[in-house]
Design a protein around this motif. Structure first.
Motif, PDB file in Angstrom:
ATOM      1  N   CYS A  65       0.659  -1.325   0.069  1.00  0.00           N
ATOM      2  CA  CYS A  65      -0.136   0.229  -0.034  1.00  0.00           C
ATOM      3  C   CYS A  65       0.756   1.275   0.123  1.00  0.00           C
ATOM      4  CB  CYS A  65      -0.789   0.039   1.239  1.00  0.00           C
ATOM      5  SG  CYS A  65      -0.104   0.016   2.889  1.00  0.00           S
ATOM      6  N   SER A  66       0.282   2.397  -0.333  1.00  0.00           N
ATOM      7  CA  SER A  66       1.133   3.646  -0.385  1.00  0.00           C
ATOM      8  C   SER A  66       1.071   4.222   1.210  1.00  0.00           C
ATOM      9  CB  SER A  66       0.223   4.653  -1.315  1.00  0.00           C
ATOM     10  OG  SER A  66      -1.176   4.961  -0.432  1.00  0.00           O
ATOM     11  N   ASP A 114      -2.015   5.250   2.704  1.00  0.00           N
ATOM     12  CA  ASP A 114      -2.910   3.974   3.134  1.00  0.00           C
ATOM     13  C   ASP A 114      -2.022   3.556   4.409  1.00  0.00           C
ATOM     14  OD1 ASP A 114      -4.504   4.025   1.117  1.00  0.00           O
ATOM     15  OD2 ASP A 114      -3.782   2.528  -0.166  1.00  0.00           O
ATOM     16  N   ARG A 115      -0.984   3.630   4.612  1.00  0.00           N
ATOM     17  CA  ARG A 115      -0.236   3.122   5.829  1.00  0.00           C
ATOM     18  C   ARG A 115      -0.592   3.955   7.142  1.00  0.00           C
ATOM     19  NH1 ARG A 115       5.673   2.024   3.101  1.00  0.00           N
ATOM     20  NH2 ARG A 115       4.920  -0.113   2.280  1.00  0.00           N
TER      21      ARG A 115
END
Length: 65
Positions: free
Chosen positions: A34-35, A38-39
């Protein structure tokens, strides 16, 4: 009576540790691809699931503001 209370406390403690371990395992799997944004979202949800105060304060401020 004291023995029953100690056993109950031990069972509840083990159950919480197991629940937290399962949550962390799912988070690690979700973070693999994930980006960065998103993290951050996953981290905030994790804090809320584990009872952290950061989730109660609301989302982080936008960078540069």
């Amino acid at each position: 009576m004291l023995t029953a209370a100690c056993i109950t406390a031990a069972v509840l403690g083990v159950a919480k540790v197991l629940r937290d371990w399962l949550i962390l395992r799912q988070v690690r799997a979700a973070m693999d691809g994930c980006s960065a944004e998103d993290r951050v979202r996953i981290g905030m949800r994790l804090a809320g699931a584990l009872g952290g105060r950061a989730a109660e304060e609301g989302p982080p401020a936008e960078p540069g503001s």
